[in-house]
Design a protein around this motif. Structure first.
Motif, mmCIF file in Angstrom:
data_model
loop_
_atom_site.group_PDB
_atom_site.id
_atom_site.type_symbol
_atom_site.label_atom_id
_atom_site.label_comp_id
_atom_site.label_asym_id
_atom_site.label_seq_id
_atom_site.Cartn_x
_atom_site.Cartn_y
_atom_site.Cartn_z
ATOM 1 N N TRP A 1 -29.779 -9.168 2.676
ATOM 2 C CA TRP A 1 -29.056 -10.142 1.859
ATOM 3 C C TRP A 1 -27.558 -10.052 2.152
ATOM 4 C CZ3 TRP A 1 -29.544 -14.376 -0.874
ATOM 5 C CH2 TRP A 1 -28.524 -14.738 -1.752
ATOM 6 N N ASP A 2 -27.015 -8.829 2.130
ATOM 7 C CA ASP A 2 -25.596 -8.636 2.403
ATOM 8 C C ASP A 2 -25.233 -9.157 3.796
ATOM 9 O OD1 ASP A 2 -25.087 -7.400 -0.053
ATOM 10 O OD2 ASP A 2 -25.515 -5.414 0.749
ATOM 11 N N LYS A 3 -26.069 -8.877 4.774
ATOM 12 C CA LYS A 3 -25.801 -9.335 6.140
ATOM 13 C C LYS A 3 -25.738 -10.855 6.207
ATOM 14 C CE LYS A 3 -27.896 -5.287 8.251
ATOM 15 N NZ LYS A 3 -29.069 -4.768 8.952
ATOM 16 N N ARG A 4 -26.637 -11.521 5.486
ATOM 17 C CA ARG A 4 -26.620 -12.990 5.488
ATOM 18 C C ARG A 4 -25.346 -13.521 4.833
ATOM 19 N NH1 ARG A 4 -32.206 -12.290 4.510
ATOM 20 N NH2 ARG A 4 -31.916 -12.531 2.283
ATOM 21 N N ILE A 5 -24.949 -12.926 3.720
ATOM 22 C CA ILE A 5 -23.734 -13.369 3.031
ATOM 23 C C ILE A 5 -22.512 -13.117 3.911
ATOM 24 C CG2 ILE A 5 -22.193 -12.922 1.074
ATOM 25 C CD1 ILE A 5 -24.679 -14.568 0.366
#
Length: 77
Positions: free
Chosen positions: A23-27
């Motif tokens: 999730w963090d990587k996508r954001i």
């Protein structure tokens, strides 16, 4: 488990928790992670999206500036 082993295990778990998840990587890949965090924090504090219009607008502008609207276009299946 000896005390020093517990401390080592706790430190290892803390390192794992600090790693960015999917999730963090996508954001982060959107270029708008800071704006997203401010918007999320606003909602967490106020519990009402309507009270976060300024944060939402900053996020929307960032999203468009980075061309993310092209990433989320709908496609016919």
């Amino acid at each position: 488990m000896p005390k020093d082993e517990k401390a080592t295990a706790a430190a290892a778990q803390a390192l794992i928790d600090d790693e960015p998840d999917d999730w963090d990587k996508r954001i982060f890949s959107t270029g708008c992670a800071e704006e997203n965090a401010k918007l999320t924090d606003c909602y967490y504090e106020k519990k009402d999206w309507r009270a976060c219009k300024q944060e939402m607008e900053f996020f929307r502008q960032c999203w468009q500036r980075h061309g993310n609207d092209k990433r989320t276009d709908s496609q016919d299946a």
